[in-house]
Design a protein around this motif. Structure first.
Motif, short mmCIF file in Angstrom:
data_model
loop_
_atom_site.label_atom_id
_atom_site.label_comp_id
_atom_site.label_asym_id
_atom_site.label_seq_id
_atom_site.Cartn_x
_atom_site.Cartn_y
_atom_site.Cartn_z
N THR A 150 -0.19 -5.59 5.06
CA THR A 150 0.13 -6.81 5.77
C THR A 150 -0.02 -7.97 4.77
O THR A 150 -0.63 -7.82 3.70
N ILE A 151 0.54 -9.11 5.10
CA ILE A 151 0.39 -10.28 4.25
C ILE A 151 -1.09 -10.61 4.07
O ILE A 151 -1.55 -10.91 2.96
N GLU A 152 -1.87 -10.53 5.16
CA GLU A 152 -3.28 -10.87 5.10
C GLU A 152 -4.04 -9.91 4.17
O GLU A 152 -4.92 -10.35 3.41
N GLN A 153 -3.69 -8.62 4.19
CA GLN A 153 -4.37 -7.66 3.33
C GLN A 153 -4.08 -7.95 1.85
O GLN A 153 -5.00 -7.92 1.02
N LEU A 210 5.33 -4.79 -1.78
CA LEU A 210 4.63 -3.81 -0.93
C LEU A 210 4.48 -4.31 0.50
O LEU A 210 4.45 -3.51 1.43
N VAL A 211 4.38 -5.62 0.67
CA VAL A 211 4.35 -6.17 2.03
C VAL A 211 5.70 -5.92 2.71
O VAL A 211 5.76 -5.52 3.88
N GLU A 212 6.77 -6.14 1.95
CA GLU A 212 8.12 -5.92 2.49
C GLU A 212 8.34 -4.44 2.85
O GLU A 212 9.08 -4.13 3.79
N LYS A 213 7.67 -3.55 2.12
CA LYS A 213 7.77 -2.12 2.42
C LYS A 213 6.81 -1.69 3.53
O LYS A 213 6.76 -0.52 3.89
#
Length: 362
Positions: free
Chosen positions: A235-238, A228-231
């Motif tokens: 964000t990575i932090e979220q 989902l980060v890649e999509k």
């Protein structure tokens, strides 16, 4: 009877193993590996190697790794089809089983063997509903043309219906073996439940062969990643905040076992390693369902939308916590899939407090 089980994934392999050790244990069972996912890792696992070879009781295993694929550079399509006729066709297979009836090679293997019908077995969450993945008519016809050309070049003559519409939709499928047929949200001509007793027979076999020895030394929560980060949904932090909330209730050294998705970026994984000391990378190939049996220190499994969230209790033989972060992380899924998952026992927390209360609950 002689049965041929066609598999493409580790989850398929597990389901076919269960069927071969229960309902069809008195039959002659054969295995065909068509384009198996991450196959290079299978031989690195004693558990996977056992289930994927004649060691577990299959009369023969046929590795059709690149069958009828452009990756096969050594034989023409016609030669590949003829090889199957010569090796599998001569066995006189009575029944064919497949998890995916939209996969071209799965269908063409049944066609090469002269079959006009077959049994489906569960392919996971997406086996329960399929309308959201139905191709437009123009796309369906385009894929039918491609398959007709492939059949012709391979010299396959068959009247079997070829499905190019959506998974679980083939008229050639005469029944569905499923873990939870009561949750089905699509048409099936007949459903057959893979029940707890069938699962226990398979687990007993693995235990007797000493293949389910506990390996985790720390209390753990398993997270099955999805990209989902890649999509750019997170964000990575979220996402890292979501994952930290999973183990926040524990102050006893509990770790998060992060099982990467094939489409995860190496950057994301490296970032988590650097900033999330309670995370451990877990990249083994075994189906998660068998971890629920084997690992007594594994306390919960989490993901967003995953088949492995649906049946942990059936395999673990004990109460098991199953968590979807879809609502908490604001990555909504199609309502019909959420309903199916909720009815199977998956919990959808809305807040961090929900996660804490659920994990701490006996």
């Amino acid at each position: 009877m002689k049965n041929l089980f066609i598999i493409n994934t580790p989850f398929h392999l597990l389901t076919c193993f269960i069927l071969s050790k229960s309902t069809f244990q008195s039959d002659d069972n054969y295995l065909a590996l068509i384009h198996p996912h991450s196959y290079e890792k299978w031989t690195q696992s004693h558990l996977m190697e056992y289930m994927a070879t004649t060691k577990c009781g299959y009369k023969a295993v046929f590795p059709l790794i690149n069958w009828l694929s452009h990756k096969n550079k050594t034989k023409s399509y016609h030669e590949q089809a003829q090889s199957v006729k010569n090796n599998i066709g001569k066995l006189g297979i009575n029944n064919v089983f497949m998890g995916s009836d939209i996969d071209p090679q799965n269908q063409l293997l049944a066609a090469v063997l002269g079959k006009t019908e077959y049994y489906r077995y569960e392919d996971g969450l997406f086996s329960y509903y399929n309308e959201d993945r139905r191709r437009p008519k123009t796309h369906e016809l385009f894929h039918k043309l491609k398959l007709w050309l492939l059949k012709r070049s391979a010299g396959i003559k068959s009247d079997m219906y070829i499905n190019t519409s959506t998974a679980g939709d083939s008229r050639a499928g005469i029944a569905d073996y499923m873990y939870a047929p009561e949750l089905l949200q699509r048409y099936s001509p007949r459903t057959i439940k893979i029940d707890n007793n069938m699962i226990k027979l398979a687990i007993t076999d693995l235990t007797q062969h000493d293949l389910l020895q506990e390996t985790f030394t720390e209390r753990s929560i398993l997270f099955l990643s999805q990209p989902l980060v890649e999509k750019k949904w997170y964000t990575i932090e979220q996402e890292m905040t979501c994952l930290k909330k999973l183990i926040e209730p524990f102050s006893d050294g509990t770790v998060l076992l992060y099982k990467p998705h094939p489409n995860d970026s190496s950057y994301k994984i490296d970032f988590y390693r650097q900033h999330f000391p309670q995370m451990r990378l877990y990249d083994d190939i075994e189906p998660a369902e068998l971890l629920f049996v084997r690992e007594k220190k594994l306390m919960a499994v989490a993901s967003y939308q995953s088949t492995a969230l649906m049946y942990p209790d059936k395999f673990a033989g004990r109460p098991f916590k199953s968590i979807s972060l879809a609502d908490f992380g604001h990555s909504p899924i199609l309502p019909v899939y959420k309903t199916i998952m909720e009815k199977s026992g998956v919990y959808f927390p809305q807040t961090a407090e929900d996660i804490v209360n659920y994990i701490r609950k006996d």
